[in-house]
Design an enzyme around this catalytic site. Sequence first.
Site, PDB file in Angstrom:
ATOM      1  N   ILE A  73       0.837  -1.205   0.000  1.00  0.00           N
ATOM      2  CA  ILE A  73       0.000   0.000   0.000  1.00  0.00           C
ATOM      3  C   ILE A  73       0.868   1.249   0.000  1.00  0.00           C
ATOM      4  O   ILE A  73       0.627   2.196  -0.759  1.00  0.00           O
ATOM      5  CB  ILE A  73      -0.955   0.000   1.206  1.00  0.00           C
ATOM      6  CG1 ILE A  73      -1.973  -1.139   1.072  1.00  0.00           C
ATOM      7  CG2 ILE A  73      -1.675   1.348   1.327  1.00  0.00           C
ATOM      8  CD1 ILE A  73      -2.849  -1.329   2.298  1.00  0.00           C
ATOM      9  N   ASP A 122      10.602   2.478   6.941  1.00  0.00           N
ATOM     10  CA  ASP A 122      10.236   1.061   6.914  1.00  0.00           C
ATOM     11  C   ASP A 122      11.536   0.280   6.879  1.00  0.00           C
ATOM     12  O   ASP A 122      12.263   0.320   5.892  1.00  0.00           O
ATOM     13  CB  ASP A 122       9.376   0.744   5.690  1.00  0.00           C
ATOM     14  CG  ASP A 122       8.791  -0.663   5.738  1.00  0.00           C
ATOM     15  OD1 ASP A 122       9.482  -1.570   6.230  1.00  0.00           O
ATOM     16  OD2 ASP A 122       7.653  -0.856   5.265  1.00  0.00           O
ATOM     17  N   ALA A 150      -4.872   3.044   7.934  1.00  0.00           N
ATOM     18  CA  ALA A 150      -4.342   1.712   8.256  1.00  0.00           C
ATOM     19  C   ALA A 150      -5.171   1.044   9.352  1.00  0.00           C
ATOM     20  O   ALA A 150      -6.114   0.303   9.057  1.00  0.00           O
ATOM     21  CB  ALA A 150      -2.877   1.820   8.646  1.00  0.00           C
ATOM     22  N   ARG A 151      -4.836   1.300  10.600  1.00  0.00           N
ATOM     23  CA  ARG A 151      -5.545   0.716  11.735  1.00  0.00           C
ATOM     24  C   ARG A 151      -5.667   1.755  12.842  1.00  0.00           C
ATOM     25  O   ARG A 151      -4.723   2.497  13.124  1.00  0.00           O
ATOM     26  CB  ARG A 151      -4.807  -0.510  12.266  1.00  0.00           C
ATOM     27  CG  ARG A 151      -4.964  -1.771  11.412  1.00  0.00           C
ATOM     28  CD  ARG A 151      -6.388  -2.316  11.495  1.00  0.00           C
ATOM     29  NE  ARG A 151      -6.585  -3.522  10.714  1.00  0.00           N
ATOM     30  CZ  ARG A 151      -6.970  -3.541   9.437  1.00  0.00           C
ATOM     31  NH1 ARG A 151      -7.150  -2.396   8.785  1.00  0.00           N
ATOM     32  NH2 ARG A 151      -7.173  -4.686   8.813  1.00  0.00           N
ATOM     33  N   ASP A 172      -9.639   7.257   8.512  1.00  0.00           N
ATOM     34  CA  ASP A 172     -10.549   6.242   7.985  1.00  0.00           C
ATOM     35  C   ASP A 172     -10.782   5.148   9.011  1.00  0.00           C
ATOM     36  O   ASP A 172     -11.670   4.318   8.844  1.00  0.00           O
ATOM     37  CB  ASP A 172      -9.959   5.646   6.695  1.00  0.00           C
ATOM     38  CG  ASP A 172     -10.891   4.647   6.031  1.00  0.00           C
ATOM     39  OD1 ASP A 172     -12.072   4.999   5.813  1.00  0.00           O
ATOM     40  OD2 ASP A 172     -10.455   3.513   5.742  1.00  0.00           O
ATOM     41  N   GLU A 200     -14.879   1.194  16.480  1.00  0.00           N
ATOM     42  CA  GLU A 200     -15.644   1.464  15.261  1.00  0.00           C
ATOM     43  C   GLU A 200     -17.042   0.867  15.355  1.00  0.00           C
ATOM     44  O   GLU A 200     -17.178  -0.293  15.706  1.00  0.00           O
ATOM     45  CB  GLU A 200     -14.899   0.907  14.050  1.00  0.00           C
ATOM     46  CG  GLU A 200     -13.547   1.579  13.857  1.00  0.00           C
ATOM     47  CD  GLU A 200     -12.758   1.029  12.673  1.00  0.00           C
ATOM     48  OE1 GLU A 200     -13.183   0.011  12.090  1.00  0.00           O
ATOM     49  OE2 GLU A 200     -11.726   1.625  12.326  1.00  0.00           O
ATOM     50  N   HIS A 206     -14.059   3.552   7.622  1.00  0.00           N
ATOM     51  CA  HIS A 206     -13.183   2.404   7.378  1.00  0.00           C
ATOM     52  C   HIS A 206     -13.486   1.782   6.009  1.00  0.00           C
ATOM     53  O   HIS A 206     -13.682   0.568   5.876  1.00  0.00           O
ATOM     54  CB  HIS A 206     -13.328   1.348   8.482  1.00  0.00           C
ATOM     55  CG  HIS A 206     -12.147   0.424   8.569  1.00  0.00           C
ATOM     56  ND1 HIS A 206     -11.789  -0.233   9.724  1.00  0.00           N
ATOM     57  CD2 HIS A 206     -11.234   0.029   7.633  1.00  0.00           C
ATOM     58  CE1 HIS A 206     -10.714  -0.985   9.502  1.00  0.00           C
ATOM     59  NE2 HIS A 206     -10.371  -0.842   8.231  1.00  0.00           N
ATOM     60  N   GLY A 249     -11.450   2.693   3.262  1.00  0.00           N
ATOM     61  CA  GLY A 249     -10.295   2.965   2.415  1.00  0.00           C
ATOM     62  C   GLY A 249      -9.995   1.848   1.438  1.00  0.00           C
ATOM     63  O   GLY A 249      -9.549   2.104   0.317  1.00  0.00           O
TER      64      GLY A 249
END
Length: 264
Positions: A100, A119, A176-177, A201, A206, A224, A226
Amino acid sequence: PFTRRAIEANPSLRVIARVGVGTDSIDHAAARENKVAISITPGLNAETVADQTLAMILALLRKIVPQDLSVKAGRWERVGALTPSELPGKTVGLIGAGTIGKAVLHRLAGFGANAMYFDQLAVDIANASPAASLEELLKRSDIISLHAPLTPDTREMINARSISLMKKGALFINTARGGLMNQKDVFAALRSGQLGGAALDVFAEEPPGAEILADIPNLLCSAHLGGLSHESIRRMTISATESVLAVLGGQRPPTVINPEVFGV
């Protein structure tokens, strides 16, 4: 959620097929002990999430939502608080540069943005420079976007301390989360002005509830979605269904992330 109780209450359960890639709602230990395969749909919604990320970045910079509300309310505010900004020349820092993240970086290349990423597993990504540390990325970026998995090490990696390292007025994107951020700290930073805006998002819980989001300035939200589009839903549903049929047929599909349940 596929808790231990849910898994053990279904002794005939053989496979859990996620339409997506997140498995934090599944008790992995219980699945392993009960020989339940966990399947995901890797890469099939990466482009979709990248679209959502770029849309959120542009919406914040261009003040799309407040401009829409202003015009609909009969105002015509072209300068002042609702004057937008632009993406070219901005430094966009991505935390996570997997499938992603790379798709986001590919899109950013067309906007003249200065892209960087943190990363430890990613190397030599075109059109982007690696950050030596997370702290460096946070300090240098005008816009920070999360694309990391939720693990014990990454949980609430965006918190009051990390936000304090960001430029005052930086923009924050999370597609993402929700568990990657301390939501209260993000909201506090929006209220104080340390963050100039945020687009979320995903949330700690949630749906988050209207009362949680009330009176928070410069916050853009979506449900959520995305990774969801008509096209990605079809791709992921086909993949998940094929994985279920394969497991029930005695095969081990490559989408299974706990192959040890097959005894190999």
